[in-house]
Design an enzyme around this catalytic site. Structure first.
Site, short mmCIF file in Angstrom:
data_model
loop_
_atom_site.label_atom_id
_atom_site.label_comp_id
_atom_site.label_asym_id
_atom_site.label_seq_id
_atom_site.Cartn_x
_atom_site.Cartn_y
_atom_site.Cartn_z
N GLU A 18 -1.46 -8.08 8.89
CA GLU A 18 -1.36 -6.96 9.83
C GLU A 18 -2.35 -7.14 10.98
OE1 GLU A 18 -2.44 -3.24 8.02
OE2 GLU A 18 -1.45 -2.07 9.57
N HIS A 53 2.55 -8.13 6.63
CA HIS A 53 3.04 -7.28 7.71
C HIS A 53 3.74 -8.21 8.68
CE1 HIS A 53 1.61 -3.13 7.67
NE2 HIS A 53 1.83 -3.04 8.96
N GLU A 63 2.55 3.02 1.75
CA GLU A 63 3.24 3.13 3.03
C GLU A 63 4.67 2.61 2.81
OE1 GLU A 63 2.09 3.28 7.61
OE2 GLU A 63 0.70 2.33 6.25
N ARG A 116 0.84 -1.20 0.00
CA ARG A 116 0.00 0.00 0.00
C ARG A 116 0.88 1.26 0.00
NH1 ARG A 116 -2.13 -1.21 5.98
NH2 ARG A 116 -0.48 -0.21 7.18
C1 BGC Z 1 2.00 0.75 9.93
C2 BGC Z 1 2.52 -0.03 11.09
C3 BGC Z 1 3.12 0.92 12.06
C4 BGC Z 1 1.98 1.74 12.56
C5 BGC Z 1 2.34 2.66 13.64
C6 BGC Z 1 0.93 1.64 10.42
O1 BGC Z 1 0.35 2.39 9.45
O2 BGC Z 1 1.64 -0.03 8.87
O3 BGC Z 1 2.87 -1.27 10.96
O4 BGC Z 1 3.94 0.42 13.03
O5 BGC Z 1 1.35 2.42 11.49
O6 BGC Z 1 1.33 3.40 13.97
#
Ligand code: BGC
Length: 726
Positions: free
Chosen positions: A607, A628, A343, A341
């Protein structure tokens, strides 16, 4: 490093199109040796006479760019002829992609507006000893190329029919010089190829190909086409309840793969961006699809597989496979939260919790040692460590302070590398950063001896979160103070290893433990119990572990822990006499559990425990990654508690081993091995008619602790123990 070449860019900013820089040159005499040193703002593919200069990809890699930009050195002797052309195509890569940074004033918003640029130096050493150096300057050209769009999250558009207008002379520009460093990271390479398992038409009438495995990498297409035919593909991790292709969880990442064909049979592969996926949807394809039309190319950093786990339970074996693939998919130069995604960032909490398992699964000293130097480089003067490294959000400070359990990666990751490999160099290099992190906490807390008054991610994604929140119910101050204690303890331990004076940290550690006990005599959640017992902060860790067991049972033998509690929950249970409950949690198949995703066909770690809910729906649209690695931390328990292969702290790198397996009669057999720096260590137990059989192989002197037995075993032995008492 010393650097004499200039930076060059294009006459006009080409935006998202990938420019091609080029230089023709003649080698008038026989060349004995040719070396190309170069780097770029973006990611680049360099070729001499149409042949790539390296089999590594996504160079120059991702570092804390404002402080460190890696320069690669390629031996290109074999590519040099009499007449030569050197071309370099530059995509936006990590340097110039948005990387989830919309707030002005962050590092990344400044980097992403820069134009594509390269700096290079080609040294030709002739057989007669003469040396010629070709450096980037205005004699190079910079023009358009077939890659009409290239970006990290949004993918690639390539037009093989594109006829570029004549290239213009390259333009000198400013670029980093005093931050250039020789390449440090483990090389990123194509590590394998995965072929389609099947293709099918979804209820919505779309043609989808299943590679059978979620992975990170490139996609290669082979096609017979007419010029102008289009191959267009979308990527997905999962299908929805109805069996349709599902992309909503990629959020803003467009992940485009759009290829305009030239005439004839051709093979095309993206090389300047990557995708995280299991399925592709074929939106456009000339002619009929063949099973081998598409190949998924697995990309990750070089790392040697060292850990293996196998058992009589196929679901458990699949879980381990998911953990391994999760690590591969998120070890593309930087340890990331997820690969798909919008990120794909170096989130510290994620690698902090996964660090120990990571170091057992693969030898990642090289990989983590480079990233830790980025962490130290991006750490602020006052010791603040951002939530992601490279810290693309630096200067944002919108949360005021760093988060516990995320920033603590500064102490925990170097310590785990030391434990796994005995790498004193990494520990020594990181030690100032470790101390600075602990000092920083002392300056931001509102109560000396505790870490209070700050915002934290805390037990992120804990199942006991209040409705509408991602944060579990464990108190911020409990979590933060527990990590304050742990980080201080690690500074003390690291300092002792390094022969440093750590008396001030020893005193501080005593103060934190006393303050924790006084402030937090009771533990309200599973995660609070886990931390208080695991970090030995509770007055009575046994009582606290018993309370944890009670809370787990009360919850219906379910874990409710998030990022912070999950890595340690099984350890606390098995360390304090509740191994059977630990096994029950590990082998549980209903939601929430490690094996529930396996029952839903997962091929990587999710996740969320309920990424796909029991009714087949998705728990959320925007925070639902299926790759994740964080909860894969449980592999550590499988190696070190279930199989019982442990590196004692005074024998880092498995210089001595303690074997203390914890068998369960819920399985017929279970075994694990770790290929340590000293050789292969393995432990396997099998249920027999009258008890257990234990098979242990040790490359070094070992202590074996079995039910009712404790003995020393010499280096290089393979031993077995059998019988009711073990
Ligand atoms: C991520 C995480 C991260 C977290 C912290 C998320 O958006 O994907 O794995 O550690 O934010 O807030």
């Amino acid at each position: 490093m010393e650097w004499n070449a200039r930076w060059i860019t294009t006459a006009e900013d080409m935006g998202s199109r990938a420019p091609c820089f080029s230089r023709d040159f003649r080698a008038a005499k026989p060349v004995q040796h040719a070396t190309l040193r170069m780097t770029a703002l973006g990611v680049y593919v360099a070729e001499i006479n149409g042949k790539p200069v390296t089999d590594t990809v996504l160079n120059p890699g991702w570092t804390a760019y404002t402080r460190r930009l890696q320069v690669q050195t390629w031996d290109v002797t074999a590519l040099i002829g009499a007449e030569n052309t050197l071309t370099v195509t530059v995509g936006k890569g990590w340097y110039r992609s948005p990387l989830l940074c919309s707030d002005e004033g962050t590092i990344q918003t400044k980097l992403r507006d820069k134009p594509a640029a390269i700096t290079a130096e080609l040294t030709l050493t002739y057989a007669d000893g003469a040396v010629e150096v070709i450096r980037t300057d205005e004699t190079w050209t910079a023009g358009e190329g077939p890659i009409r769009f290239s970006e990290l999250y949004d993918g690639e558009i390539c037009d093989a029919t594109f006829v570029p207008p004549p290239a213009l002379p390259a333009v000198l520009c400013d670029g980093p010089t005093d931050t250039l460093i020789p390449h440090q990271g483990a090389p990123v390479r194509e590590q394998g190829r995965v072929h389609a398992v099947c293709s099918f038409v979804t209820p919505r009438g779309e043609t989808v190909i299943d590679f059978g495995q979620e992975l990170t990498g490139f996609l290669e297409v082979t096609v017979d086409a007419h010029a102008g035919d289009v191959v267009d593909v979308s990527f997905a991790e999962v299908l929805d309840r109805e069996g349709n292709f599902y992309t909503e969880n990629y959020r803003g990442a467009k992940c485009r793969y759009h290829y305009i064909c030239r005439e004839g049979r051709q093979t095309y592969k993206t090389r300047l961006t990557f995708y995280g996926f299991r399925y592709i949807r074929v939106n456009s394809f000339p002619g009929s699809l063949a099973p081998d039309s598409f190949t998924a190319v697995v990309v990750h950093s070089d790392m040697r597989r060292t850990g293996h786990i196998e058992s009589s339970d196929p679901a458990l074996n699949q879980l381990l496979s998911n953990i391994i693939w999760g690590q591969k998919g998120n070890f593309v130069d930087v340890p990331t939260d997820c690969p798909q995604r919008d990120e794909r960032l170096g989130w510290l909490g994620d690698i902090q919790v996964f660090a120990r398992a990571t170091c057992m699964n693969f030898d990642v000293e090289h990989f983590l040692s480079k990233w830790l130097q980025d962490l130290a480089a991006d750490q602020h003067e006052d010791g603040y460590v951002g939530a992601v490294i490279p810290d693309v959000w630096t200067r944002q400070h919108d949360r005021g302070t760093a988060s516990a359990a995320w920033g603590d990666a500064a102490t925990i990751v170097p310590w785990e590398v030391w434990r796994a490999y005995g790498s004193i160099g990494v520990l020594r290099r990181q030690f100032p950063s470790m101390k600075k992190w602990v000092d920083y906490i002392g300056t931001v807390t509102t109560t000396p001896g505790l870490w209070t008054g700050c915002w934290h991610f805390a037990d992120w994604l804990g199942l006991d979160a209040p409705a509408g929140s991602y944060k579990g119910s464990s108190r911020d101050d409990v979590v933060a103070t527990a990590y304050y204690a742990y980080s201080t303890e690690l500074v003390v331990k690291a300092g002792r290893v390094l022969g440093e004076d750590v008396s001030a940290y020893e005193r501080l550690y005593g103060e934190i433990v006393a303050a924790f006990r006084a402030a937090f005599p009771e533990y309200h959640t599973q995660t609070e119990c886990v931390l208080a017992a695991h970090f030995r902060l509770a007055e009575d860790p046994q009582k606290t572990a018993d309370l944890l067991a009670e809370k787990v049972r009360q919850a219906g033998s379910q874990l409710q822990t998030g990022f912070v509690g999950t890595p340690y929950i099984l350890h606390v249970l098995s360390d304090y006499g509740h191994a059977d409950l630990a096994w029950e949690l590990l082998l549980r198949r209903e939601y929430p559990s490690w094996l529930y995703p396996v029952t839903r066909g997962a091929t990587t770690i999710w996740e969320h425990w309920d990424g796909v809910m029991p009714d087949g729906g998705f728990w959320s649209r925007d925070m639902n990654s299926f790759n994740h690695y964080a909860y894969g931390a449980v592999a550590d328990w499988m190696y070190s508690a279930a199989a019982g292969i442990q590196a004692p702290e005074d024998a880092p790198g498995y210089a001595r081993i303690r074997f203390a397996p914890q068998p369960t009669d819920r399985l017929a057999w279970f075994g694990a091995s770790i290929d340590t720096r000293h050789g292969l260590a393995s432990s396997r137990w099998t249920k027999t008619e009258n008890g257990w059989r234990f098979d242990i192989t040790t490359p070094v002197e070992a202590e074996v602790v079995l039910p009712g037995k404790r003995l020393s075993v010499p280096a290089g032995s393979h031993v077995f123990f059998a019988g009711r008492e073990g």
